[in-house]
Design an enzyme around this catalytic site. Structure first.
Site, mmCIF file in Angstrom:
data_model
loop_
_atom_site.group_PDB
_atom_site.id
_atom_site.type_symbol
_atom_site.label_atom_id
_atom_site.label_comp_id
_atom_site.label_asym_id
_atom_site.label_seq_id
_atom_site.Cartn_x
_atom_site.Cartn_y
_atom_site.Cartn_z
ATOM 1 N N ILE A 139 0.835 -1.199 0.000
ATOM 2 C CA ILE A 139 0.000 0.000 0.000
ATOM 3 C C ILE A 139 0.872 1.252 0.000
ATOM 4 O O ILE A 139 0.584 2.219 -0.713
ATOM 5 C CB ILE A 139 -0.960 0.004 1.211
ATOM 6 C CG1 ILE A 139 -1.890 -1.214 1.161
ATOM 7 C CG2 ILE A 139 -1.771 1.303 1.246
ATOM 8 C CD1 ILE A 139 -2.743 -1.308 -0.088
ATOM 9 N N CYS A 289 -9.826 -2.404 2.971
ATOM 10 C CA CYS A 289 -10.195 -2.383 1.554
ATOM 11 C C CYS A 289 -11.602 -2.937 1.358
ATOM 12 O O CYS A 289 -12.384 -2.419 0.558
ATOM 13 C CB CYS A 289 -9.184 -3.166 0.725
ATOM 14 S SG CYS A 289 -8.955 -4.885 1.250
ATOM 15 N N THR A 290 -11.938 -3.987 2.101
ATOM 16 C CA THR A 290 -13.260 -4.596 1.959
ATOM 17 C C THR A 290 -14.356 -3.692 2.511
ATOM 18 O O THR A 290 -15.436 -3.578 1.922
ATOM 19 C CB THR A 290 -13.294 -5.975 2.647
ATOM 20 O OG1 THR A 290 -12.291 -6.820 2.065
ATOM 21 C CG2 THR A 290 -14.654 -6.635 2.497
ATOM 22 N N THR A 319 -2.565 -12.160 0.545
ATOM 23 C CA THR A 319 -1.797 -10.967 0.941
ATOM 24 C C THR A 319 -0.468 -11.381 1.581
ATOM 25 O O THR A 319 -0.211 -12.559 1.820
ATOM 26 C CB THR A 319 -2.598 -10.100 1.936
ATOM 27 O OG1 THR A 319 -2.886 -10.876 3.111
ATOM 28 C CG2 THR A 319 -3.893 -9.608 1.321
ATOM 29 N N ASN A 320 0.340 -10.361 1.864
ATOM 30 C CA ASN A 320 1.694 -10.589 2.371
ATOM 31 C C ASN A 320 1.749 -11.299 3.715
ATOM 32 O O ASN A 320 2.785 -11.841 4.081
ATOM 33 C CB ASN A 320 2.431 -9.246 2.498
ATOM 34 C CG ASN A 320 3.346 -8.982 1.322
ATOM 35 O OD1 ASN A 320 3.715 -9.903 0.613
ATOM 36 N ND2 ASN A 320 3.702 -7.737 1.119
ATOM 37 N N THR A 347 -13.022 -11.769 8.524
ATOM 38 C CA THR A 347 -13.016 -10.389 8.026
ATOM 39 C C THR A 347 -13.713 -9.508 9.049
ATOM 40 O O THR A 347 -14.746 -9.883 9.604
ATOM 41 C CB THR A 347 -13.711 -10.249 6.659
ATOM 42 O OG1 THR A 347 -13.751 -8.868 6.286
ATOM 43 C CG2 THR A 347 -15.130 -10.784 6.678
ATOM 44 N N GLY A 348 -13.126 -8.361 9.293
ATOM 45 C CA GLY A 348 -13.736 -7.408 10.212
ATOM 46 C C GLY A 348 -14.598 -6.391 9.497
ATOM 47 O O GLY A 348 -15.128 -5.462 10.105
#
Length: 481
Positions: A139, A289-290, A319-320, A347-348
């Site tokens: 990012i 992002c979500t 992702t990383n 996911t939050g």
């Protein structure tokens, strides 16, 4: 003359018009801080083919192709006006003029539509605002690209420094190389040179100091000539107010986090709740992002139909923080090989909706699956509406939202029947409604929302930073409320 000859002649004529647009767009941007848009897509620093493709893409959302011959008169009309810093959408100018019944000429209509950016109404150019990036990962590097791209006349945001931990020999050369080339997002648009002696990366003329520190307390930014800066923390190491306050060092005025904030840290989704930011607030989060992908369409659907409850399932690129091959990880499933598996994870985003949309009474649940693609995700938003609707009605509504509403920079729309995830790499919108996949039956609507979880999110971060710094300029024509 054959049909083929006619088509080629038409193409060459449009190509010539697009070529003539480039210096006008560039001069408006450099000299007046005016960003020319086409249906929310910037035309600044774009090639001839890119300008033509952007016009053609309008067919996907508006139903018919927009020609450069239609927008060029509006662009020329802008050059005759005493414009101040602003964003002006020539696609919207052309569309609204076509629907207008006042009988005004292009010049008269344009002057009326952008009156808020001219004469005594125009805002003055503001002094450039210093920006510091803390961390330089996925990012961080994309935000750096955007900041450099938007430097324009030099009166907006100015990337002054990057703070990283020392990485050994030729560290700065390696970091510059990662900025220059990206396996997903391609080459940096411009030139990059490295001044190792002064620990500086020069990108398109922007001198960016690389500061080495293991902790925020080690840095006095005023020693580098940095003042009143906004620091963007893209490490995610600190997420509550106490941790993020460590960045409020000499030279730093505000801190923006590129991850969901905890506790009382405001989670901001630009386009939805950015106007709730208090001028004296020094610590902000851009959420995830979500969250940025689902909140704008969720708000749009609630505004029009009412939402009683919902569930979001995200199919997310890896992702990383996942492993390339099976190895130890503090999260059990994320320890399994990311390129080889679909991985169920948490996911939050669903719980974060309440922070960004406090007036939404509906209960939103969520879950996530990581899949073996390096970028672009899709959120499947399953909603129970307060009233029944038809598929055609919802499609028309969301298409209109993407074109004319205050959420048009956040929500995009595509009707291509063969669209796949890689088509959305580089999208600047928070989410893209897939028209072909939309399902509506009675009071149930299922939205399929693509999003570039790296670049689209980075664009949202920049918008929040612009707003917080006071260099977010008004857009004309003003979107419908």
């Amino acid at each position: 003359m054959t049909v083929n000859d006619d088509s080629f002649t038409n193409w060459k004529n449009r190509e010539e018009t697009a070529e003539a647009m480039i210096p006008i767009i560039g001069k408006l941007h450099r000299e007046r801080d005016v960003t020319v848009l086409l249906h929310s897509r910037s035309l600044v620093n774009k090639s001839v083919v890119s300008i033509l493709k952007t016009h053609r893409f309008a067919r996907q959302i508006a139903g018919e192709e927009l020609s450069v011959t239609e927008t060029m008169p509006f662009l020329r009309a802008l050059t005759t006006l005493d414009l101040g810093p602003s964003q002006i959408d020539i696609g919207m100018l052309a569309a609204t003029h076509k629907a207008d019944d006042q009988g005004l000429s292009v010049e008269e209509f344009t002057a009326q539509a952008v009156a808020g950016a001219t004469g005594s109404n125009k805002i003055e150019r503001r002094e450039g605002r210093d920006v510091v990036l803390y961390g330089f990962g996925r990012i961080g590097r994309l935000v750096a690209r955007l900041l450099i791209e938007k430097a324009g006349s030099g009166n907006g945001l100015r990337l002054r420094a990057i703070v990283v931990r020392g990485g050994g020999e030729q560290d700065i050369v390696k970091r510059a190389s990662l900025l220059r080339r990206d396996s997903i997002h391609g080459q940096f648009q411009g030139t990059i040179t490295v001044d190792e002696a002064n620990s500086t990366i020069v990108a398109n003329g922007n001198a960016i100091r690389v500061i080495y520190a293991n902790d925020p307390s080690e840095v006095d930014y005023t020693a580098y000539g940095i003042k009143n800066a906004i620091l963007i923390d893209n490490t995610g190491k600190w997420r509550d107010r106490a941790g993020l306050s460590l960045h409020l060092r000499p030279g730093i005025d505000k801190v923006v986090l590129t991850a969901p904030g905890k506790g009382d840290v405001p989670n901001i989704v630009h386009g939805v709740n950015h106007d709730t930011v208090k001028p004296d607030e020094r610590i902000l989060s851009c959420a995830s992002c979500t969250t940025n992908a689902i909140v704008p369409p969720l708000k749009a659907m609630d505004d029009e139909y009412g939402v009683l409850r919902g569930h979001v399932e995200t199919v997310h690129s890896f992702t990383n923080d996942q492993n390339l091959l099976d190895n130890y990880h503090k999260s059990e499933r994320r320890g399994r090989s990311a390129p080889l598996n679909m991985v169920i994870t948490e996911t939050g985003a669903a719980s974060a909706v309440a922070k960004a949309l406090p007036d939404l009474k509906a209960r939103i649940t969520g879950s996530s699956i990581r899949v073996p693609v390096p970028d672009v995700s899709i959120a499947i938003l399953n909603l129970q509406l307060a009233r029944e609707a038809s598929r055609e009605e919802v499609l028309d509504y969301l298409r209109d939202v993407s074109l004319t509403s205050p959420l048009r920079r956040q929500i995009d729309f595509i009707s291509a029947p063969d669209a796949v995830s890689s088509d959305f790499i580089g999208s600047r919108h928070a989410s893209i409604v897939d028209a072909g996949a939309l399902k509506v039956e009675g009071d149930n609507a299922i939205l399929y929302l693509w999003y570039d979880n790296e670049f689209g999110y980075s664009c949202q971060v920049i918008r929040v930073v612009q707003h917080a710094s006071g260099v977010e300029y008004p857009t004309f024509p003003a979107p419908a409320a």
